[in-house]
Design a protein around this motif. Sequence first.
Motif, PDB file in Angstrom:
ATOM      1  N   VAL A   1       0.882  -1.159   0.000  1.00  0.00           N
ATOM      2  CA  VAL A   1       0.000   0.000   0.000  1.00  0.00           C
ATOM      3  C   VAL A   1       0.920   1.209   0.000  1.00  0.00           C
ATOM      4  CG1 VAL A   1      -1.711   1.337   1.283  1.00  0.00           C
ATOM      5  CG2 VAL A   1      -1.968  -1.141   1.080  1.00  0.00           C
ATOM      6  N   LEU A   2       0.855   1.968  -1.083  1.00  0.00           N
ATOM      7  CA  LEU A   2       1.702   3.135  -1.270  1.00  0.00           C
ATOM      8  C   LEU A   2       0.911   4.377  -0.891  1.00  0.00           C
ATOM      9  CD1 LEU A   2       4.340   4.422  -2.303  1.00  0.00           C
ATOM     10  CD2 LEU A   2       3.343   4.362  -4.610  1.00  0.00           C
ATOM     11  N   ASP A   3       1.242   4.948   0.256  1.00  0.00           N
ATOM     12  CA  ASP A   3       0.569   6.143   0.771  1.00  0.00           C
ATOM     13  C   ASP A   3       1.273   7.355   0.182  1.00  0.00           C
ATOM     14  OD1 ASP A   3      -0.464   8.247   2.302  1.00  0.00           O
ATOM     15  OD2 ASP A   3      -0.560   7.036   4.120  1.00  0.00           O
ATOM     16  N   VAL A   4       0.565   8.117  -0.644  1.00  0.00           N
ATOM     17  CA  VAL A   4       1.193   9.226  -1.357  1.00  0.00           C
ATOM     18  C   VAL A   4       0.880  10.579  -0.715  1.00  0.00           C
ATOM     19  CG1 VAL A   4       1.239   7.918  -3.502  1.00  0.00           C
ATOM     20  CG2 VAL A   4      -0.681   9.461  -3.070  1.00  0.00           C
TER      21      VAL A   4
ATOM     22  N   LEU B   1       4.146   1.874   2.681  1.00  0.00           N
ATOM     23  CA  LEU B   1       5.255   2.763   2.350  1.00  0.00           C
ATOM     24  C   LEU B   1       4.695   4.138   2.040  1.00  0.00           C
ATOM     25  CD1 LEU B   1       8.292   3.184   1.641  1.00  0.00           C
ATOM     26  CD2 LEU B   1       7.718   2.431  -0.693  1.00  0.00           C
ATOM     27  N   ASN B   2       5.278   5.177   2.663  1.00  0.00           N
ATOM     28  CA  ASN B   2       4.852   6.551   2.400  1.00  0.00           C
ATOM     29  C   ASN B   2       5.883   7.238   1.518  1.00  0.00           C
ATOM     30  OD1 ASN B   2       5.133   9.650   3.961  1.00  0.00           O
ATOM     31  ND2 ASN B   2       3.345   9.117   2.773  1.00  0.00           N
ATOM     32  N   ILE B   3       5.447   7.631   0.321  1.00  0.00           N
ATOM     33  CA  ILE B   3       6.239   8.470  -0.568  1.00  0.00           C
ATOM     34  C   ILE B   3       5.283   9.553  -1.063  1.00  0.00           C
ATOM     35  CG2 ILE B   3       7.640   8.646  -2.658  1.00  0.00           C
ATOM     36  CD1 ILE B   3       8.191   5.634  -2.448  1.00  0.00           C
ATOM     37  N   PRO B   4       5.465  10.798  -0.639  1.00  0.00           N
ATOM     38  CA  PRO B   4       4.564  11.860  -1.094  1.00  0.00           C
ATOM     39  C   PRO B   4       4.504  11.937  -2.625  1.00  0.00           C
ATOM     40  CG  PRO B   4       5.899  12.646   0.720  1.00  0.00           C
ATOM     41  CD  PRO B   4       6.463  11.307   0.315  1.00  0.00           C
ATOM     42  N   MET B   5       3.330  12.292  -3.117  1.00  0.00           N
ATOM     43  CA  MET B   5       3.067  12.311  -4.553  1.00  0.00           C
ATOM     44  C   MET B   5       4.160  13.010  -5.357  1.00  0.00           C
ATOM     45  SD  MET B   5      -0.256  13.911  -6.404  1.00  0.00           S
ATOM     46  CE  MET B   5      -0.370  14.090  -8.152  1.00  0.00           C
ATOM     47  N   GLN B   6       4.603  14.169  -4.918  1.00  0.00           N
ATOM     48  CA  GLN B   6       5.587  14.938  -5.676  1.00  0.00           C
ATOM     49  C   GLN B   6       6.943  14.240  -5.758  1.00  0.00           C
ATOM     50  OE1 GLN B   6       4.618  17.477  -7.484  1.00  0.00           O
ATOM     51  NE2 GLN B   6       2.577  17.257  -6.608  1.00  0.00           N
ATOM     52  N   GLN B   7       7.198  13.282  -4.855  1.00  0.00           N
ATOM     53  CA  GLN B   7       8.477  12.575  -4.838  1.00  0.00           C
ATOM     54  C   GLN B   7       8.453  11.261  -5.621  1.00  0.00           C
ATOM     55  OE1 GLN B   7       9.784  12.161  -0.765  1.00  0.00           O
ATOM     56  NE2 GLN B   7       9.380  14.315  -0.316  1.00  0.00           N
TER      57      GLN B   7
ATOM     58  N   PRO C   1       8.127  10.455  -8.916  1.00  0.00           N
ATOM     59  CA  PRO C   1       8.998  10.284 -10.090  1.00  0.00           C
ATOM     60  C   PRO C   1      10.452   9.975  -9.714  1.00  0.00           C
ATOM     61  CG  PRO C   1       7.507  12.109 -10.452  1.00  0.00           C
ATOM     62  CD  PRO C   1       7.352  11.697  -9.003  1.00  0.00           C
ATOM     63  N   ALA C   2      10.965  10.635  -8.703  1.00  0.00           N
ATOM     64  CA  ALA C   2      12.354  10.405  -8.291  1.00  0.00           C
ATOM     65  C   ALA C   2      12.530   9.096  -7.535  1.00  0.00           C
ATOM     66  CB  ALA C   2      12.832  11.569  -7.423  1.00  0.00           C
ATOM     67  N   ALA C   3      11.426   8.521  -7.053  1.00  0.00           N
ATOM     68  CA  ALA C   3      11.500   7.316  -6.223  1.00  0.00           C
ATOM     69  C   ALA C   3      11.112   6.044  -6.978  1.00  0.00           C
ATOM     70  CB  ALA C   3      10.599   7.482  -5.000  1.00  0.00           C
ATOM     71  N   LEU C   4      10.914   6.126  -8.279  1.00  0.00           N
ATOM     72  CA  LEU C   4      10.472   4.943  -9.038  1.00  0.00           C
ATOM     73  C   LEU C   4      11.396   3.747  -8.849  1.00  0.00           C
ATOM     74  CD1 LEU C   4       9.094   6.154 -12.484  1.00  0.00           C
ATOM     75  CD2 LEU C   4       7.852   5.164 -10.567  1.00  0.00           C
TER      76      LEU C   4
ATOM     77  N   ARG D   1      -5.246  12.091  -5.562  1.00  0.00           N
ATOM     78  CA  ARG D   1      -3.784  12.042  -5.763  1.00  0.00           C
ATOM     79  C   ARG D   1      -3.343  10.613  -6.036  1.00  0.00           C
ATOM     80  NH1 ARG D   1      -1.827  14.922  -0.414  1.00  0.00           N
ATOM     81  NH2 ARG D   1      -3.896  14.214   0.181  1.00  0.00           N
ATOM     82  N   SER D   2      -3.908   9.673  -5.289  1.00  0.00           N
ATOM     83  CA  SER D   2      -3.526   8.271  -5.485  1.00  0.00           C
ATOM     84  C   SER D   2      -3.913   7.788  -6.881  1.00  0.00           C
ATOM     85  CB  SER D   2      -4.142   7.388  -4.405  1.00  0.00           C
ATOM     86  OG  SER D   2      -5.551   7.501  -4.379  1.00  0.00           O
ATOM     87  N   LEU D   3      -5.029   8.277  -7.413  1.00  0.00           N
ATOM     88  CA  LEU D   3      -5.431   7.920  -8.767  1.00  0.00           C
ATOM     89  C   LEU D   3      -4.410   8.446  -9.773  1.00  0.00           C
ATOM     90  CD1 LEU D   3      -7.520   6.695 -10.710  1.00  0.00           C
ATOM     91  CD2 LEU D   3      -8.726   8.893 -10.633  1.00  0.00           C
ATOM     92  N   GLN D   4      -3.945   9.661  -9.580  1.00  0.00           N
ATOM     93  CA  GLN D   4      -2.927  10.234 -10.473  1.00  0.00           C
ATOM     94  C   GLN D   4      -1.631   9.430 -10.395  1.00  0.00           C
ATOM     95  OE1 GLN D   4      -2.488  14.398  -9.569  1.00  0.00           O
ATOM     96  NE2 GLN D   4      -4.625  14.848 -10.056  1.00  0.00           N
ATOM     97  N   VAL D   5      -1.227   9.050  -9.184  1.00  0.00           N
ATOM     98  CA  VAL D   5      -0.004   8.256  -9.015  1.00  0.00           C
ATOM     99  C   VAL D   5      -0.188   6.883  -9.651  1.00  0.00           C
ATOM    100  CG1 VAL D   5       1.498   7.117  -7.328  1.00  0.00           C
ATOM    101  CG2 VAL D   5       0.828   9.504  -6.996  1.00  0.00           C
TER     102      VAL D   5
END
Length: 111
Positions: free
Chosen positions: A23-26, A45-51, A53-56, A74-78
Amino acid sequence: MEQIRPAQLQEWLARHAGAQPLVLDVREPWEVQTASVSPDGFELLNIPMQQIPAALSQLDEDRPIACLCHHGMRSLQVAHFLTQNGFTEVSNITGGIDLWSAERDPRVPRY
């Protein structure tokens, strides 16, 4: 990409048994401090939405991932972003942590 409600998470987990679902909490760190879920049958795992792309490189493209945010936008966009970048098992938790509190665990604060 699949849309699942928090009440459907157990079914989603059962379909991915043995695959170490994530479960990726953005949400932003302050949101996670305000209200968070307890991992039960999945890694959290928490990775804020804006981060994202850098965390792929931190994420496994073939691992089942369900994205979570406050209300599900936001989760839909991610989730769409992950799918566009080759991730094969991506779902969105529609309604986010707000609906999680209503359907799955009322101990999770609503904000």
